[in-house]
Enzyme design. Structure first.
Site, PDB file in Angstrom:
ATOM      1  N   LYS A  27       1.839  -3.730   6.650  1.00 27.91           N
ATOM      2  CA  LYS A  27       2.282  -3.695   5.245  1.00 27.91           C
ATOM      3  C   LYS A  27       3.799  -3.463   5.170  1.00 27.91           C
ATOM      4  O   LYS A  27       4.500  -4.097   4.378  1.00 27.91           O
ATOM      5  CB  LYS A  27       1.541  -2.606   4.468  1.00 27.91           C
ATOM      6  CG  LYS A  27       0.077  -2.906   4.250  1.00 27.91           C
ATOM      7  CD  LYS A  27      -0.132  -4.123   3.363  1.00 27.91           C
ATOM      8  CE  LYS A  27      -1.546  -4.630   3.385  1.00 27.91           C
ATOM      9  NZ  LYS A  27      -1.753  -5.950   2.806  1.00 27.91           N
ATOM     10  N   TYR A  30      -2.308  -1.314  11.015  1.00 27.23           N
ATOM     11  CA  TYR A  30      -2.533  -1.871   9.674  1.00 27.23           C
ATOM     12  C   TYR A  30      -1.380  -1.479   8.748  1.00 27.23           C
ATOM     13  O   TYR A  30      -0.779  -2.326   8.079  1.00 27.23           O
ATOM     14  CB  TYR A  30      -3.859  -1.368   9.080  1.00 27.23           C
ATOM     15  CG  TYR A  30      -3.925  -1.572   7.583  1.00 27.23           C
ATOM     16  CD1 TYR A  30      -4.133  -2.832   7.040  1.00 27.23           C
ATOM     17  CD2 TYR A  30      -3.733  -0.489   6.688  1.00 27.23           C
ATOM     18  CE1 TYR A  30      -4.155  -3.022   5.660  1.00 27.23           C
ATOM     19  CE2 TYR A  30      -3.759  -0.674   5.323  1.00 27.23           C
ATOM     20  CZ  TYR A  30      -3.973  -1.947   4.808  1.00 27.23           C
ATOM     21  OH  TYR A  30      -3.977  -2.127   3.432  1.00 27.23           O
ATOM     22  N   SER A  58       0.840  -1.204   0.000  1.00 26.58           N
ATOM     23  CA  SER A  58       0.000   0.000   0.000  1.00 26.58           C
ATOM     24  C   SER A  58       0.873   1.251   0.000  1.00 26.58           C
ATOM     25  O   SER A  58       1.983   1.252   0.547  1.00 26.58           O
ATOM     26  CB  SER A  58      -0.854  -0.023   1.267  1.00 26.58           C
ATOM     27  OG  SER A  58      -1.469   1.220   1.476  1.00 26.58           O
ATOM     28  N   GLY A  81      -4.708  11.334  11.716  1.00 25.22           N
ATOM     29  CA  GLY A  81      -3.907  10.337  11.002  1.00 25.22           C
ATOM     30  C   GLY A  81      -3.864  10.541   9.493  1.00 25.22           C
ATOM     31  O   GLY A  81      -3.106   9.878   8.795  1.00 25.22           O
ATOM     32  N   ASP A  82      -4.708  11.452   8.947  1.00 20.95           N
ATOM     33  CA  ASP A  82      -4.717  11.667   7.497  1.00 20.95           C
ATOM     34  C   ASP A  82      -3.476  12.449   7.057  1.00 20.95           C
ATOM     35  O   ASP A  82      -3.030  13.367   7.753  1.00 20.95           O
ATOM     36  CB  ASP A  82      -5.950  12.476   7.079  1.00 20.95           C
ATOM     37  CG  ASP A  82      -7.127  11.586   6.725  1.00 20.95           C
ATOM     38  OD1 ASP A  82      -6.940  10.360   6.623  1.00 20.95           O
ATOM     39  OD2 ASP A  82      -8.235  12.132   6.561  1.00 20.95           O
ATOM     40  N   ASN A 141      -5.110   4.610  -4.011  1.00 22.49           N
ATOM     41  CA  ASN A 141      -6.460   4.436  -3.447  1.00 22.49           C
ATOM     42  C   ASN A 141      -7.386   3.704  -4.429  1.00 22.49           C
ATOM     43  O   ASN A 141      -7.920   4.345  -5.352  1.00 22.49           O
ATOM     44  CB  ASN A 141      -7.052   5.805  -3.087  1.00 22.49           C
ATOM     45  CG  ASN A 141      -6.435   6.372  -1.823  1.00 22.49           C
ATOM     46  OD1 ASN A 141      -5.228   6.450  -1.698  1.00 22.49           O
ATOM     47  ND2 ASN A 141      -7.272   6.757  -0.871  1.00 22.49           N
TER      48      ASN A 141
HETATM   49  P1  NAD Z   1     -10.975  -7.188   1.221  1.00 20.40           P
HETATM   50  O1  NAD Z   1     -11.192  -7.200   2.682  1.00 20.40           O
HETATM   51  O2  NAD Z   1     -12.152  -6.958   0.344  1.00 20.40           O
HETATM   52  O3  NAD Z   1     -10.284  -8.567   0.779  1.00 20.40           O
HETATM   53  C1  NAD Z   1      -9.399  -9.273   1.612  1.00 20.40           C
HETATM   54  C2  NAD Z   1      -9.868 -10.716   1.655  1.00 20.40           C
HETATM   55  O4  NAD Z   1      -8.978 -11.468   2.486  1.00 20.40           O
HETATM   56  C3  NAD Z   1     -11.262 -10.855   2.259  1.00 20.40           C
HETATM   57  O5  NAD Z   1     -12.080 -11.578   1.362  1.00 20.40           O
HETATM   58  C4  NAD Z   1     -11.034 -11.625   3.560  1.00 20.40           C
HETATM   59  O6  NAD Z   1     -12.117 -12.466   3.861  1.00 20.40           O
HETATM   60  C5  NAD Z   1      -9.746 -12.380   3.269  1.00 20.40           C
HETATM   61  N1  NAD Z   1      -8.929 -12.737   4.431  1.00 20.40           N
HETATM   62  C6  NAD Z   1      -8.495 -11.924   5.430  1.00 20.40           C
HETATM   63  N2  NAD Z   1      -7.750 -12.623   6.312  1.00 20.40           N
HETATM   64  C7  NAD Z   1      -7.705 -13.897   5.860  1.00 20.40           C
HETATM   65  C8  NAD Z   1      -7.098 -15.103   6.327  1.00 20.40           C
HETATM   66  N3  NAD Z   1      -6.403 -15.138   7.481  1.00 20.40           N
HETATM   67  N4  NAD Z   1      -7.245 -16.231   5.610  1.00 20.40           N
HETATM   68  C9  NAD Z   1      -7.961 -16.231   4.458  1.00 20.40           C
HETATM   69  N5  NAD Z   1      -8.571 -15.142   3.971  1.00 20.40           N
HETATM   70  C10 NAD Z   1      -8.441 -13.982   4.661  1.00 20.40           C
HETATM   71  O7  NAD Z   1      -9.831  -6.142   0.911  1.00 20.40           O
HETATM   72  P2  NAD Z   1      -9.321  -5.537  -0.472  1.00 20.40           P
HETATM   73  O8  NAD Z   1      -9.674  -4.116  -0.511  1.00 20.40           O
HETATM   74  O9  NAD Z   1      -9.704  -6.424  -1.591  1.00 20.40           O
HETATM   75  O10 NAD Z   1      -7.748  -5.611  -0.226  1.00 20.40           O
HETATM   76  C11 NAD Z   1      -6.965  -6.671  -0.715  1.00 20.40           C
HETATM   77  C12 NAD Z   1      -5.522  -6.453  -0.292  1.00 20.40           C
HETATM   78  O11 NAD Z   1      -5.073  -5.196  -0.762  1.00 20.40           O
HETATM   79  C13 NAD Z   1      -5.316  -6.410   1.227  1.00 20.40           C
HETATM   80  O12 NAD Z   1      -4.077  -7.028   1.506  1.00 20.40           O
HETATM   81  C14 NAD Z   1      -5.262  -4.943   1.537  1.00 20.40           C
HETATM   82  O13 NAD Z   1      -4.550  -4.674   2.706  1.00 20.40           O
HETATM   83  C15 NAD Z   1      -4.541  -4.420   0.304  1.00 20.40           C
HETATM   84  N6  NAD Z   1      -4.795  -3.003   0.035  1.00 20.40           N
HETATM   85  C16 NAD Z   1      -6.079  -2.558  -0.084  1.00 20.40           C
HETATM   86  C17 NAD Z   1      -6.334  -1.216  -0.306  1.00 20.40           C
HETATM   87  C18 NAD Z   1      -7.739  -0.710  -0.422  1.00 20.40           C
HETATM   88  O14 NAD Z   1      -7.943   0.507  -0.362  1.00 20.40           O
HETATM   89  N7  NAD Z   1      -8.748  -1.542  -0.623  1.00 20.40           N
HETATM   90  C19 NAD Z   1      -5.256  -0.327  -0.441  1.00 20.40           C
HETATM   91  C20 NAD Z   1      -3.948  -0.809  -0.341  1.00 20.40           C
HETATM   92  C21 NAD Z   1      -3.733  -2.165  -0.103  1.00 20.40           C
HETATM   93  C1  UD1 Z   2      -6.774   4.852   3.920  1.00 23.04           C
HETATM   94  C2  UD1 Z   2      -5.541   4.367   4.605  1.00 23.04           C
HETATM   95  C3  UD1 Z   2      -4.709   3.538   3.666  1.00 23.04           C
HETATM   96  C4  UD1 Z   2      -5.526   2.421   3.093  1.00 23.04           C
HETATM   97  C5  UD1 Z   2      -6.773   3.002   2.451  1.00 23.04           C
HETATM   98  C6  UD1 Z   2      -7.686   1.922   1.974  1.00 23.04           C
HETATM   99  C7  UD1 Z   2      -4.999   6.090   6.278  1.00 23.04           C
HETATM  100  C8  UD1 Z   2      -4.028   7.141   6.673  1.00 23.04           C
HETATM  101  N1  UD1 Z   2      -4.760   5.485   5.104  1.00 23.04           N
HETATM  102  O1  UD1 Z   2      -6.370   5.740   2.894  1.00 23.04           O
HETATM  103  O2  UD1 Z   2      -3.630   2.986   4.359  1.00 23.04           O
HETATM  104  O3  UD1 Z   2      -4.767   1.718   2.143  1.00 23.04           O
HETATM  105  O4  UD1 Z   2      -7.495   3.781   3.405  1.00 23.04           O
HETATM  106  O5  UD1 Z   2      -8.268   1.227   3.018  1.00 23.04           O
HETATM  107  O6  UD1 Z   2      -5.939   5.807   6.970  1.00 23.04           O
HETATM  108  N2  UD1 Z   2     -12.477  11.407   3.354  1.00 23.04           N
HETATM  109  C9  UD1 Z   2     -13.464  12.337   3.616  1.00 23.04           C
HETATM  110  N3  UD1 Z   2     -14.639  11.890   4.125  1.00 23.04           N
HETATM  111  C10 UD1 Z   2     -14.890  10.553   4.363  1.00 23.04           C
HETATM  112  C11 UD1 Z   2     -13.876   9.619   4.081  1.00 23.04           C
HETATM  113  C12 UD1 Z   2     -12.676  10.085   3.573  1.00 23.04           C
HETATM  114  O7  UD1 Z   2     -13.281  13.531   3.414  1.00 23.04           O
HETATM  115  O8  UD1 Z   2     -15.974  10.228   4.862  1.00 23.04           O
HETATM  116  C13 UD1 Z   2     -11.205  11.889   2.769  1.00 23.04           C
HETATM  117  C14 UD1 Z   2      -9.989  11.531   3.614  1.00 23.04           C
HETATM  118  O9  UD1 Z   2      -9.730  12.537   4.554  1.00 23.04           O
HETATM  119  C15 UD1 Z   2      -8.913  11.410   2.519  1.00 23.04           C
HETATM  120  C16 UD1 Z   2      -9.669  10.912   1.288  1.00 23.04           C
HETATM  121  O10 UD1 Z   2     -11.036  11.218   1.532  1.00 23.04           O
HETATM  122  O11 UD1 Z   2      -8.388  12.673   2.226  1.00 23.04           O
HETATM  123  C17 UD1 Z   2      -9.528   9.419   1.067  1.00 23.04           C
HETATM  124  O12 UD1 Z   2      -9.836   8.745   2.284  1.00 23.04           O
HETATM  125  P1  UD1 Z   2      -9.956   7.141   2.373  1.00 23.04           P
HETATM  126  O13 UD1 Z   2     -10.822   6.636   1.280  1.00 23.04           O
HETATM  127  O14 UD1 Z   2     -10.343   6.808   3.778  1.00 23.04           O
HETATM  128  O15 UD1 Z   2      -8.489   6.629   2.063  1.00 23.04           O
HETATM  129  P2  UD1 Z   2      -7.089   7.085   2.710  1.00 23.04           P
HETATM  130  O16 UD1 Z   2      -7.289   7.742   4.017  1.00 23.04           O
HETATM  131  O17 UD1 Z   2      -6.334   7.837   1.664  1.00 23.04           O
END
Ligand code: NAD
Ligand code: UD1
Length: 338
Positions: free
Chosen positions: A154, A150, A125, A298-299, A180
């Site tokens: 990573k 979290y 991430s 934390g943002d 994102n």
């Molecule tokens: P998600 O929660 O939709 O998918 C993760 C999946 O992993 C889920 O289906 C959950 O049931 C499964 N899982 C969790 N722990 C497990 C375990 N111990 N054994 C088996 N299955 C397990 O999340 P996502 O948004 O699809 O994210 C996928 C990956 O990308 C994650 O590693 C997340 O940290 C990373 N990531 C996501 C974002 C985001 O914004 N969505 C951003 C950066 C990185």
């Molecule tokens: C967050 C996590 C990041 C993670 C990602 C996906 C932090 C610091 N980072 O990113 O590690 O990979 O989520 O899970 O927490 N916002 C609003 N109103 C809302 C929600 C969000 O204004 O109701 C703004 C936030 O302040 C930010 C932007 O929208 O500026 C994106 O927010 P969000 O979707 O939560 O993602 P990140 O905070 O960038």
């Protein structure tokens, strides 16, 4: 060619399974369904005509993980999505996050050695950069101390991959640092299923437009950005899924240049919260009831990716416009209402 996709019923995983199947790969999904539902398989089947194999398995259970690898011969590569991902929750449940995210990766790596699978793509991430001193961030931009447990999982997982890749020279590893991820499949058969009240911007926004939430809070308009709201690099989930297909192909074809490679996966451009709200309104014709409130703890202020390395080495770049991505997110929200 058989690819194991852990976390494959989740948001990014399910979209990646679609792209893998459409590229001709055979997929086996492993997921414990802690944050997804089995209905993802129906959506994947509707889009591709193929229902992927599925194993319900908690990857923190080493014995069962090894049993799984023993029973599935001929695995070419793994994409490891499985993790817990709620930033806020991780602050209150740090041990759950460390235990789940680190043990599942370590068990998968141990199984790879035991069952001679060399290739793995890992979900990292942009959170590892924190508030970078210079923008856009390249893969060489120094990582900063994580803001949440979290985020720290990573960073530690990347360190585990680095150490293990030095010890096991046969391994071919790619870590993709997602910016994102937003949107949904254009068919609206799969999308994001947030648990409870969403923390992330897009699911909160679409639920507000759908009338589930009364108002979107825009966190802060006193940042040092053109309109004062925070800037992120919003990447379409289908574009992101496609990055995994090219990463897998690179590993299988031995085109990797080091045994651990790291790539930024974003659009290369930053968008502010208000710009995003305005683009959503234009793209869908729907009004977003929103109000400026104080900053969220934390943002960070702003971050976006330099994607030159992924463009050059993976031949990948984001293609879907923000308008289209937001229309897809809205179509998915409408489908959830039905
Ligand atoms: P998600 O929660 O939709 O998918 C993760 C999946 O992993 C889920 O289906 C959950 O049931 C499964 N899982 C969790 N722990 C497990 C375990 N111990 N054994 C088996 N299955 C397990 O999340 P996502 O948004 O699809 O994210 C996928 C990956 O990308 C994650 O590693 C997340 O940290 C990373 N990531 C996501 C974002 C985001 O914004 N969505 C951003 C950066 C990185
Ligand atoms: C967050 C996590 C990041 C993670 C990602 C996906 C932090 C610091 N980072 O990113 O590690 O990979 O989520 O899970 O927490 N916002 C609003 N109103 C809302 C929600 C969000 O204004 O109701 C703004 C936030 O302040 C930010 C932007 O929208 O500026 C994106 O927010 P969000 O979707 O939560 O993602 P990140 O905070 O960038």
């Amino acid at each position: 060619m058989k690819i194991v996709v852990t976390g494959g019923t989740g948001f990014i995983g399910s979209h990646t399974v679609v792209e893998l199947q459409e590229a001709g790969y055979e997929v086996v999904i492993v997921d414990n369904l802690v944050n997804s539902t089995i209905e993802s398989l129906d959506g994947i089947e509707k889009i591709t005509g193929i229902r992927p194999a599925f194993e319900k398995l908690d990857l923190t259970d080493k014995e069962r993980t090894f049993d799984f690898f023993k029973s599935y011969q001929g695995i070419e590569a793994i994409i490891h999505f499985a993790a817990l991902k709620a930033v806020g929750e991780s602050v209150f449940k740090p041990l759950e996050y460390y235990s789940n995210n680190l043990n599942s990766l370590m068990n998968v790596l141990a199984a790879m050695k035991e069952f001679k699978v060399d290739s793995l793509v890992f979900s990292s991430s942009c959170t590892v950069y924190g508030q970078a001193d210079t923008l856009p961030v390249t893969e060489k931009t120094p990582r900063k101390k994580a803001e949440s447990p979290y985020g720290n999982t990573k960073a530690i997982c990347e360190d585990i991959l680095a150490d293990y890749s030095r010890a096991e020279q046969q391994l071919k590893l790619i870590a993709l640092r997602y910016f994102n991820p937003i949107g949904a499949h254009p068919t609206a058969h799969i999308g994001e299923l947030p648990n409870g009240v969403p923390n992330n911007l897009i699911p909160y926004l679409t639920q507000t437009v759908a009338g589930i939430r009364s108002q979107l809070s825009v966190y802060g308009n006193d940042y040092n950005t053109p309109d004062g709201t925070a800037i992120r690099d919003y990447i379409d989930v289908v574009d992101l899924a496609k990055a995994h297909v090219v990463a897998i192909r690179r590993l299988i074809e031995n085109k990797n240049k080091q045994n651990l490679e790291i790539f930024n996966i974003g659009t290369g451009g930053g968008v502010s919260v208000l710009q995003l709200v305005n683009t959503f309104e234009k793209a869908t014709g729907k009004k977003v009831n929103h109000q400026i409130v104080g900053r969220r703890a934390g943002d960070i202020e702003k971050v976006w990716a330099d994607t030159t390395l992924a463009n050059k080495e993976l031949g990948w770049k984001a293609e879907v416009s923000l308008e289209e991505t937001l229309r897809n997110a809205w179509r998915w929200q409408e489908k959830l209402q039905k």
